[in-house]
Design a protein around this motif. Structure first.
Motif, PDB file in Angstrom:
ATOM      1  N   ASN A   1       0.897  -1.079  -0.093  1.00  0.00           N
ATOM      2  CA  ASN A   1      -0.090   0.058   0.022  1.00  0.00           C
ATOM      3  C   ASN A   1       0.680   1.179  -0.112  1.00  0.00           C
ATOM      4  O   ASN A   1       0.695   2.249  -0.833  1.00  0.00           O
TER       5      ASN A   1
ATOM      6  N   LEU B   1       0.777   3.990  -2.883  1.00  0.00           N
ATOM      7  CA  LEU B   1       0.601   5.405  -2.543  1.00  0.00           C
ATOM      8  C   LEU B   1       1.324   6.200  -3.163  1.00  0.00           C
ATOM      9  O   LEU B   1       0.703   7.295  -3.778  1.00  0.00           O
TER      10      LEU B   1
ATOM     11  N   LEU C   1      -9.602   0.232  -5.757  1.00  0.00           N
ATOM     12  CA  LEU C   1      -9.164   0.836  -4.327  1.00  0.00           C
ATOM     13  C   LEU C   1     -10.582   1.254  -3.507  1.00  0.00           C
ATOM     14  O   LEU C   1     -10.695   2.219  -2.856  1.00  0.00           O
TER      15      LEU C   1
ATOM     16  N   TRP D   1     -10.121   2.354   0.201  1.00  0.00           N
ATOM     17  CA  TRP D   1      -9.607   3.721   0.344  1.00  0.00           C
ATOM     18  C   TRP D   1     -10.487   4.658   0.828  1.00  0.00           C
ATOM     19  O   TRP D   1     -11.498   4.833   0.287  1.00  0.00           O
TER      20      TRP D   1
ATOM     21  N   LEU E   1      -5.550   5.771   2.925  1.00  0.00           N
ATOM     22  CA  LEU E   1      -6.095   4.484   3.037  1.00  0.00           C
ATOM     23  C   LEU E   1      -7.345   4.184   3.998  1.00  0.00           C
ATOM     24  O   LEU E   1      -7.511   4.921   4.575  1.00  0.00           O
TER      25      LEU E   1
ATOM     26  N   GLN F   1      -6.009  -0.302   7.482  1.00  0.00           N
ATOM     27  CA  GLN F   1      -5.034  -0.833   6.436  1.00  0.00           C
ATOM     28  C   GLN F   1      -3.595  -0.544   6.647  1.00  0.00           C
ATOM     29  O   GLN F   1      -3.408   0.763   7.159  1.00  0.00           O
TER      30      GLN F   1
END
Length: 257
Positions: free
Chosen positions: A59, A63, A87, A90, A96, A100
């Motif tokens: 992640n 990101l 996603l 998110w 996130l 997560q």
């Protein structure tokens, strides 16, 4: 006080850099030949030397990627490249979801985005044959498919309830030095949909349903490898725009002679 603060910041920066380096680390895989699950017409497939990411893409790494490439952010991505599950966990384009982990594999990512991510790193997605070649190893053997313990381990993961938020490195390191091929998430391959195409080593698998029923066994070389049947079934059932909560990816790189 200033010296202590500087020392603390230096240690923090060093730890951050070390974690980033460990996540992007690759190992070399010596090529060879192997017999894939579907290979009746041409039993042995030759694999060249290549490098593979030690871990799935996290992640945190993803990101950082979409911050640099806003076109892949959830609010901007075109529908042709991702479905509504992209996603989906998110909170926003760059935040996130609750609970997560930054060090967990990114999931709910389409093939298109995974492919571009690897390309931007100067890498690519593994082929099915490359992925299966590395994944048939246990801790000490490059090909452990004949071992009952190996197959039981994989199947035990398939049977467990999934959370898909376990951190990278939570499973065993295999013969090649690669973690998490079994026990964390499924992974995209560059040619995931080749199981539907007539030709080469998977010539006998011509539609999705063949992978979910007894007809799949006709063209299979290892009728006891149920775990591989499961993987081929997943690959045969997805489309490039799909985002699944149990599907992530990692990258590979060719070794230039």
């Amino acid at each position: 006080m200033i010296t202590v603060l500087r020392l603390t910041l230096s240690i923090s920066l060093l730890l951050t850099m070390t974690m980033a380096q460990s996540q992007s680390k690759m190992v070399s895989v010596k090529g060879g030949t192997y017999i894939p699950l579907y290979g009746r017409d041409s039993l042995k497939v030759t694999i060249g030397d290549f490098q593979m990411d030690v871990y799935p893409v996290t992640n945190k790494e993803f990101l950082e990627f979409i911050k640099k490439k806003p076109k892949w952010q959830r609010s901007n991505i075109k529908k042709i490249f991702a479905d509504d599950n992209y996603l989906v966990s998110w909170i926003s384009d760059t935040i996130l979801g609750k609970n997560q982990s930054l060090k967990a594999p990114v999931t709910n990512v389409s093939w298109f985005v995974a492919n571009d991510y690897c390309d931007c790193q100067g890498k690519r997605l593994a082929t099915i044959d490359e992925w299966e070649y590395v994944a048939m190893a246990n801790k000490t053997m490059p090909d452990a498919r004949s071992l009952e313990t190996y197959n039981k381990y994989i199947l035990s993961w398939y049977e467990k309830p999934k959370t898909f938020n376990n951190e990278i490195g939570s499973t065993f390191k295999n013969y090649w030095g690669v973690y998490d091929l079994h026990g964390l998430v499924w992974e995209w391959t560059s040619d995931f949909n080749s199981v539907l195409i007539s030709g080469e080593s998977r010539k006998d698998v011509d539609n999705d349903s063949n992978l979910f029923c007894g007809s799949a066994a006709i063209g299979a070389t290892d009728l006891m490898n149920y775990a591989a049947f499961m993987r081929y079934a997943i690959r045969g059932s997805v489309k490039a725009k799909y985002g699944l909560k149990n599907l992530g990816f990692r990258c590979v790189k060719d070794i230039k002679e």
